[in-house]
Design a protein around this motif. Structure first.
Motif, PDB file in Angstrom:
ATOM      1  N   TRP A  17      33.782  36.713  28.399  1.00 38.72           N
ATOM      2  CA  TRP A  17      34.775  36.429  29.456  1.00 38.72           C
ATOM      3  C   TRP A  17      34.190  36.732  30.836  1.00 38.72           C
ATOM      4  N   ASP A  19      31.202  38.784  33.312  1.00 40.87           N
ATOM      5  CA  ASP A  19      30.800  40.185  33.440  1.00 40.87           C
ATOM      6  C   ASP A  19      29.928  40.656  32.285  1.00 40.87           C
ATOM      7  N   ASN A  45      35.060  33.679  43.187  1.00 41.33           N
ATOM      8  CA  ASN A  45      35.779  34.563  42.250  1.00 41.33           C
ATOM      9  C   ASN A  45      34.827  35.370  41.365  1.00 41.33           C
ATOM     10  N   ALA A  46      33.640  34.833  41.114  1.00 40.52           N
ATOM     11  CA  ALA A  46      32.693  35.489  40.212  1.00 40.52           C
ATOM     12  C   ALA A  46      31.724  36.382  40.981  1.00 40.52           C
ATOM     13  N   LEU A 125      48.698  34.655  35.274  1.00 41.37           N
ATOM     14  CA  LEU A 125      47.402  34.523  34.574  1.00 41.37           C
ATOM     15  C   LEU A 125      46.461  35.661  34.972  1.00 41.37           C
ATOM     16  N   GLY A 126      46.819  36.345  36.058  1.00 42.78           N
ATOM     17  CA  GLY A 126      45.945  37.414  36.544  1.00 42.78           C
ATOM     18  C   GLY A 126      44.688  36.872  37.195  1.00 42.78           C
ATOM     19  N   THR A 127      44.843  35.857  38.040  1.00 45.49           N
ATOM     20  CA  THR A 127      43.667  35.302  38.729  1.00 45.49           C
ATOM     21  C   THR A 127      43.071  36.349  39.675  1.00 45.49           C
ATOM     22  N   THR A 128      41.898  36.065  40.161  1.00 46.87           N
ATOM     23  CA  THR A 128      41.246  37.003  41.079  1.00 46.87           C
ATOM     24  C   THR A 128      41.895  36.980  42.464  1.00 46.87           C
ATOM     25  N   GLN A 180      30.860  33.374  35.179  1.00 47.89           N
ATOM     26  CA  GLN A 180      31.901  33.663  34.179  1.00 47.89           C
ATOM     27  C   GLN A 180      31.368  33.425  32.753  1.00 47.89           C
ATOM     28  N   LEU A 184      36.300  31.823  29.392  1.00 48.66           N
ATOM     29  CA  LEU A 184      37.115  31.557  30.587  1.00 48.66           C
ATOM     30  C   LEU A 184      37.031  30.084  30.972  1.00 48.66           C
ATOM     31  N   VAL A 194      42.478  31.061  31.672  1.00 50.86           N
ATOM     32  CA  VAL A 194      41.094  30.664  31.943  1.00 50.86           C
ATOM     33  C   VAL A 194      40.926  30.463  33.440  1.00 50.86           C
ATOM     34  N   THR A 195      39.720  30.176  33.866  1.00 56.21           N
ATOM     35  CA  THR A 195      39.481  29.860  35.267  1.00 56.21           C
ATOM     36  C   THR A 195      39.659  28.359  35.482  1.00 56.21           C
ATOM     37  N   VAL A 229      39.035  40.710  32.430  1.00 54.88           N
ATOM     38  CA  VAL A 229      40.006  41.131  33.437  1.00 54.88           C
ATOM     39  C   VAL A 229      41.082  40.058  33.519  1.00 54.88           C
ATOM     40  N   GLY A 230      42.264  40.443  33.926  1.00 56.03           N
ATOM     41  CA  GLY A 230      43.365  39.492  33.968  1.00 56.03           C
ATOM     42  C   GLY A 230      44.033  39.395  32.611  1.00 56.03           C
ATOM     43  N   ARG A 257      39.755  45.671  39.699  1.00 52.96           N
ATOM     44  CA  ARG A 257      40.734  45.861  38.623  1.00 52.96           C
ATOM     45  C   ARG A 257      40.064  46.500  37.403  1.00 52.96           C
TER      46      ARG A 257
HETATM   47  P1  IMP Z   1      40.565  32.647  38.770  1.00 52.28           P
HETATM   48  O1  IMP Z   1      39.220  32.186  38.331  1.00 52.28           O
HETATM   49  O2  IMP Z   1      40.510  33.530  39.993  1.00 52.28           O
HETATM   50  O3  IMP Z   1      41.544  31.521  38.891  1.00 52.28           O
HETATM   51  O4  IMP Z   1      41.144  33.599  37.605  1.00 52.28           O
HETATM   52  C1  IMP Z   1      41.428  33.091  36.302  1.00 52.28           C
HETATM   53  C2  IMP Z   1      40.987  34.076  35.240  1.00 52.28           C
HETATM   54  O5  IMP Z   1      39.564  34.161  35.218  1.00 52.28           O
HETATM   55  C3  IMP Z   1      41.484  35.506  35.453  1.00 52.28           C
HETATM   56  O6  IMP Z   1      41.707  36.105  34.185  1.00 52.28           O
HETATM   57  C4  IMP Z   1      40.294  36.177  36.126  1.00 52.28           C
HETATM   58  O7  IMP Z   1      40.285  37.564  35.930  1.00 52.28           O
HETATM   59  C5  IMP Z   1      39.150  35.510  35.414  1.00 52.28           C
HETATM   60  N1  IMP Z   1      37.901  35.493  36.179  1.00 52.28           N
HETATM   61  C6  IMP Z   1      37.555  34.666  37.191  1.00 52.28           C
HETATM   62  N2  IMP Z   1      36.318  34.935  37.616  1.00 52.28           N
HETATM   63  C7  IMP Z   1      35.853  35.939  36.872  1.00 52.28           C
HETATM   64  C8  IMP Z   1      34.624  36.656  36.821  1.00 52.28           C
HETATM   65  O8  IMP Z   1      33.676  36.408  37.547  1.00 52.28           O
HETATM   66  N3  IMP Z   1      34.527  37.651  35.890  1.00 52.28           N
HETATM   67  C9  IMP Z   1      35.537  37.923  35.046  1.00 52.28           C
HETATM   68  N4  IMP Z   1      36.699  37.293  35.051  1.00 52.28           N
HETATM   69  C10 IMP Z   1      36.869  36.306  35.961  1.00 52.28           C
END
Ligand code: IMP
Ligand code: MG
Length: 338
Positions: A17, A19, A45-46, A125-128, A180, A184, A194-195, A229-230, A257
């Motif tokens: 997922w 990390d 986000n990553a 969804l717990g996005t970043t 990622q 995800l 997911v992202t 995370v999330g 987080r």
């Molecule tokens: P988003 O990508 O910000 O829309 O988040 C969607 C999901 O992907 C959430 O659960 C985030 O925690 C996860 N996520 C996004 N980027 C990363 C990353 O680089 N590492 C770990 N989880 C990520």
């Protein structure tokens, strides 16, 4: 092994997922193989964490290959560039003279972040919170701002696909830096948790402008345990207290987080290898599950149970584990490549 022995084009991707330690692996390869070109994909986000010479870098935009001073750094056309973060990291890593951004990369703006943070579904969804989902939506709607329309990016603009393909043709070492992990992925992950994009090796190639026939190795990075995370499923999840006891508890490099955690899942690893079409694997943080592994640099010096674990990963995934992480620094690695 010397630099000339290495394969020209490697895609580095995540097996869980995110990390998993891709940043560490990329920084090691960049230094060890004197990588010529490193191309970042995905978006802000990553965060890729890199420990180099006692200093910690959490990079959201600058490719992990920056540690090798001669490495050309590129941000691919498929990425969403956060201009402020990009400029901040360029300054911090002192790479102004060797980094380029594709003209067609799209721009992630404050309004996207605001939408990400205020939307109940995305929050669930717990996005970043960086706004990557909304930024991709806008790109698909074909109203997004592109790098070529951004004054601050003018000195950096380039054609990444052209640079990448020329470098490969010239036999240079190129790394396509995935972000990622497969779980995800918008297509292969635990949807809807997911992202906003596919994170498979094919998608990373597409975002960089390199076709599949140009790729020599797909290196999938696993951590010795899994984290996410999330929100969303995590098979075998353990409590935070248990994670702390085992020395697995982590905090997200990007958002601060808590990371949830679970033991290594061989079924997930097999799926990752299949979808990425991975040819080799790296396993990071072996020292977190077997503390006696800390700073070990030779495979033969690992304790028996650690060697058995690596053998089991190879047996189940049917690909060799070529790199094993035994500490945070770029140099803390067992390199089993020929
Ligand atoms: P988003 O990508 O910000 O829309 O988040 C969607 C999901 O992907 C959430 O659960 C985030 O925690 C996860 N996520 C996004 N980027 C990363 C990353 O680089 N590492 C770990 N989880 C990520
Ligand atoms: Mg990360």
């Amino acid at each position: 092994m010397f630099a000339g022995d290495t394969v020209p084009c490697t895609v580095v991707v995540g097996g869980f997922w995110g990390d998993e330690g891709k940043g560490k692996i990329i920084s090691y390869l960049a230094l060890k193989d004197a990588v010529d070109v490193c191309i970042r994909t995905g978006s802000v986000n990553a965060a890729h964490t890199i420990w180099y010479k006692g200093k910690r870098y959490a990079l959201h935009m600058v490719p992990g290959g920056f540690v090798h001073k001669k490495c050309r750094l590129l941000v691919g056309p498929g990425t969403n560039v956060h201009v402020g973060q990009f400029l901040k990291e360029v300054k911090m890593t002192e790479v102004k003279n060797r980094i380029g951004v594709d003209r067609q990369a799209s721009i992630i703006e404050e309004k996207h972040s605001a939408l990400d943070k205020s939307n109940a579904h995305l929050k669930g969804l717990g996005t970043t919170g960086w706004g990557v989902g909304p930024a991709i939506e806008e790109r698909v709607r074909r109203t997004a701002k592109l790098a070529k329309d951004t004054l601050e990016l003018k000195p950096y603009l380039t054609d990444v696909a052209e640079e990448a393909n020329n470098a490969i043709t010239e036999g240079k070492n190129v790394i396509l830096e995935g972000t990622q992990g497969i779980m995800l992925s918008l297509f292969y992950g635990t949807y809807p948790y997911v992202t906003g994009r596919d994170t498979s090796a094919s998608a990373i190639c597409s975002e960089a402008g390199v076709g599949p026939s140009k790729v020599d190795e797909v290196l999938v990075v696993f951590k010795a345990f899994m984290t996410r995370v999330g929100a969303g499923p995590l098979p075998g999840e353990i409590s935070k207290e248990e994670a702390e006891k085992r020395g697995w508890f982590e905090v997200a490099a990007g958002t601060g987080r808590d990371r949830r955690s679970a033991p290594f899942d061989f079924g997930v690893a097999e799926k990752a290898v299949t979808i990425h079409s991975a040819t080799q694997a790296a396993v990071t943080k072996l020292d977190c599950i077997y503390p006696e592994c800390k700073d070990v640099k030779k495979f033969d010096e690992l304790p028996k149970k650690a060697k058995l674990f690596i053998s089991r990963v190879e047996h189940r995934t049917k690909i060799p584990v070529v790199l094993v992480g035994t500490g945070p620094d770029a140099a803390d690695i067992i390199d089993r490549r020929k």
